[in-house]
Design a protein around this motif. Structure first.
Motif, PDB file in Angstrom:
ATOM      1  N   ILE A  17       0.840  -1.193   0.000  1.00 20.98           N
ATOM      2  CA  ILE A  17       0.000   0.000   0.000  1.00 20.98           C
ATOM      3  C   ILE A  17       0.877   1.245   0.000  1.00 20.98           C
ATOM      4  N   ALA A  18       0.417   2.271  -0.718  1.00 25.37           N
ATOM      5  CA  ALA A  18       1.025   3.593  -0.676  1.00 25.37           C
ATOM      6  C   ALA A  18      -0.089   4.603  -0.433  1.00 25.37           C
ATOM      7  N   ILE A  19       0.175   5.604   0.405  1.00 29.75           N
ATOM      8  CA  ILE A  19      -0.808   6.635   0.732  1.00 29.75           C
ATOM      9  C   ILE A  19      -0.345   7.957   0.133  1.00 29.75           C
TER      10      ILE A  19
ATOM     11  N   GLY B 186      -6.874  17.249  -1.299  1.00 27.57           N
ATOM     12  CA  GLY B 186      -6.413  17.445   0.062  1.00 27.57           C
ATOM     13  C   GLY B 186      -6.601  16.246   0.964  1.00 27.57           C
ATOM     14  N   ALA B 187      -7.273  15.206   0.484  1.00 25.56           N
ATOM     15  CA  ALA B 187      -7.512  14.012   1.287  1.00 25.56           C
ATOM     16  C   ALA B 187      -6.606  12.884   0.823  1.00 25.56           C
ATOM     17  N   PRO B 188      -5.919  12.204   1.739  1.00 26.02           N
ATOM     18  CA  PRO B 188      -5.067  11.085   1.340  1.00 26.02           C
ATOM     19  C   PRO B 188      -5.876   9.941   0.725  1.00 26.02           C
ATOM     20  N   ASP B 189      -5.317   9.357  -0.325  1.00 26.73           N
ATOM     21  CA  ASP B 189      -5.909   8.214  -1.000  1.00 26.73           C
ATOM     22  C   ASP B 189      -4.998   7.002  -0.817  1.00 26.73           C
ATOM     23  N   ALA B 190      -5.511   5.823  -1.120  1.00 25.85           N
ATOM     24  CA  ALA B 190      -4.741   4.589  -0.961  1.00 25.85           C
ATOM     25  C   ALA B 190      -4.556   3.916  -2.312  1.00 25.85           C
ATOM     26  N   VAL B 191      -3.296   3.557  -2.615  1.00 25.14           N
ATOM     27  CA  VAL B 191      -2.963   2.770  -3.800  1.00 25.14           C
ATOM     28  C   VAL B 191      -2.548   1.390  -3.313  1.00 25.14           C
TER      29      VAL B 191
ATOM     30  N   TYR C  99     -10.221   6.164  -2.935  1.00 30.08           N
ATOM     31  CA  TYR C  99     -10.109   7.608  -2.755  1.00 30.08           C
ATOM     32  C   TYR C  99     -10.574   8.002  -1.357  1.00 30.08           C
ATOM     33  N   GLY C 100      -9.805   8.880  -0.706  1.00 25.48           N
ATOM     34  CA  GLY C 100     -10.128   9.320   0.638  1.00 25.48           C
ATOM     35  C   GLY C 100     -11.306  10.272   0.661  1.00 25.48           C
ATOM     36  N   ASP C 101     -12.083  10.210   1.746  1.00 22.54           N
ATOM     37  CA  ASP C 101     -13.237  11.100   1.882  1.00 22.54           C
ATOM     38  C   ASP C 101     -12.918  12.347   2.690  1.00 22.54           C
ATOM     39  N   GLY C 102     -11.679  12.450   3.195  1.00 22.27           N
ATOM     40  CA  GLY C 102     -11.292  13.622   3.964  1.00 22.27           C
ATOM     41  C   GLY C 102     -11.821  13.643   5.376  1.00 22.27           C
ATOM     42  N   LEU C 103     -12.574  12.628   5.753  1.00 23.25           N
ATOM     43  CA  LEU C 103     -13.194  12.554   7.077  1.00 23.25           C
ATOM     44  C   LEU C 103     -12.595  11.441   7.926  1.00 23.25           C
ATOM     45  N   GLY C 104     -11.544  10.818   7.420  1.00 22.34           N
ATOM     46  CA  GLY C 104     -10.908   9.751   8.168  1.00 22.34           C
ATOM     47  C   GLY C 104     -11.091   8.386   7.548  1.00 22.34           C
TER      48      GLY C 104
ATOM     49  N   VAL D  38       4.299   6.279  -5.398  1.00 18.52           N
ATOM     50  CA  VAL D  38       3.571   7.383  -6.013  1.00 18.52           C
ATOM     51  C   VAL D  38       4.480   8.598  -6.114  1.00 18.52           C
ATOM     52  N   GLY D  39       4.433   9.294  -7.252  1.00 16.91           N
ATOM     53  CA  GLY D  39       5.184  10.526  -7.442  1.00 16.91           C
ATOM     54  C   GLY D  39       4.760  11.180  -8.737  1.00 16.91           C
TER      55      GLY D  39
END
Length: 430
Positions: free
Chosen positions: A39-41, A48-53, A66-71, A90-91
């Motif tokens: 996993i990469a975050i 602005g919300a972290p996502d997970a690959v 995809y992150g919802d920005g709420l946790g 990721v880059g």
């Protein structure tokens, strides 16, 4: 890595953080995809919300949550074509302001370059041969030409391979380097220059190899440090708060009869060398560890996933490079890859991990009582953002302390950290 230039004009001290008692909330689960491996975050869609690959082992794709920005994350994963593998990084590979993905395809002996087309779409992947059994990838500008380059560990032919990027998403392979039984590769800054170095774990005889970068895409011959037999994963952080990078090596072994394994901590001297390992007990067959300040006391902590005992091990840092004995946290579905990220934007890191037995991603929200309101809330009074927070960030940035290390790649201090701070500061406190 030397302190950034702005450090020379700072004479204030960093205000104290507000310690808290970590209160991990109820586990949240999301579909990760079959045979999830690594996993990469990162923020893939610039919201602005972290996502997970998530790298998948047998499904010819990576999966994105995809992150919802709420946790948490939105519940439907987005598959993106790749190969059969696991390791992901990721880059921004082509300087378009969008996050791209590199996946190591261990079953296909290549890597996939997956360029972003827009904020939520990706172009068809391009594959590049990468040795026999490539399992781990890392991204950094290794020849100092401003373009991201890639390091790949291929464990079945004992090679570390460097691919130099041209800034368009294309890469040129360099002559492979030989390291016996290598597993995981990470980028760090281990001496007093701004050139990326590499740390590579090898399983037998149980070492971590340090390769000091020359700044032209080449590296000094690897220097091996004893770590722990079966070393399979490396995590980096300044555990003794002295401005230098330290190393945690995870013992990925299956013992007969089953016994608890260890992680090895090697403290960095700052000149590219490391001290003798100190071993700490974790559970059986640990997979990976993540480093973050989970209790907001200014000291980095370590959390590890243990497959065989189906649990997490939390080891709180004291601040001098030592760790407290593990606190075991059972989870039923064999946790594997683990990461730490501030998913809710409240200034405290949450825990994210994959579950081997259920093909799900778990989130443990960190309801750290007394914590800051977001990543920019670095100074008292907490819950408000003002000039004292700006001073706190600039001071931490100048001395390369963890509170200013807000953006990938973790362990480096550059303009991306400044942008992350300004973004959080602009968002304000709820």
């Amino acid at each position: 890595m030397p302190a950034p230039m702005l450090a020379h004009c700072l004479i204030v001290s960093l205000p104290a953080l507000a310690p808290c008692t970590p209160e991990l909330g109820a586990e949240q689960r999301y579909p990760a995809g079959p045979n999830d491996q690594q996993i990469a975050i990162a923020d893939l869609n610039n919201d602005g919300a972290p996502d997970a690959v998530i790298g998948l082992f047998t499904n010819d794709q990576v999966n994105i949550l995809y992150g919802d920005g709420l946790g948490g994350f939105f519940g439907v994963g987005v598959p993106v074509g790749s190969g059969r593998g696991g390791g992901v990084a990721v880059g921004d590979l082509n300087h378009d302001g969008l996050a791209d993905i590199i996946a190591a395809n261990v079953l296909d002996d290549d890597i996939s370059i997956i360029l972003a087309e827009n904020d939520e779409g990706f172009l068809p992947h391009v594959r590049i041969p990468a040795g026999d059994g490539p399992a781990s990838v890392a991204i950094a500008d290794m020849n100092m030409d401003t373009h991201p380059d890639v390091a790949v560990s291929a464990g079945l032919d004992d090679t570390l391979r460097i691919f130099l990027g041209d800034g368009t998403g294309a890469f040129t392979p360099q002559a492979p380097l030989t390291i016996d039984d290598l597993r995981h590769v990470v980028v760090g800054y281990f001496n007093a220059d701004a050139v990326p170095d590499l740390a590579v774990a090898n399983s037998s005889p149980g070492e971590v190899n340090i390769l000091i970068g020359a700044g032209d895409g080449t590296f000094a011959p690897p220097v091996a440090y004893t770590s722990v037999f079966g070393g399979g994963h490396v995590a980096l952080g300044d555990l003794d708060a002295n401005g230098t990078t330290d190393i945690v090596v995870v013992q990925r072994v299956v013992s007969v009869p089953p016994t608890d394994a260890s992680v090895a901590v090697l403290l960095g001297v700052g000149d590219g060398t490391f001290g003798a390992p100190t071993l700490y007990t974790v559970g059986q067959q640990p997979n990976t560890c993540a480093i973050a300040d989970f209790n907001n006391d200014g000291d980095l902590d370590v959390v590890c996933s243990n497959i065989m005992t189906s649990e997490l091990s939390m080891l709180y840092g004291v601040g001098d490079g030592t760790l407290m004995p593990q606190i075991r946290m059972p989870f039923p579905d064999k946790p594997t890859a683990i990461a730490a990220a501030d998913l809710a934007g409240d200034g405290v890191p949450d825990i994210v991990f994959l579950n081997n037995a259920s093909d799900e991603l778990s989130v443990l929200p960190n309801a750290c009582a007394g914590g800051a309101c977001n990543a920019a809330d670095l100074a008292e009074p907490f819950g408000t953002l003002d000039f004292s927070d700006v001073i706190a960030f600039l001071t931490a940035f100048g001395t390369m302390d963890a509170p200013a290390d807000l953006a990938e790649p973790i362990g480096t201090f550059d303009f991306s950290d400044v942008i992350a701070f300004l973004s959080a500061f602009g968002a304000g406190c709820p």
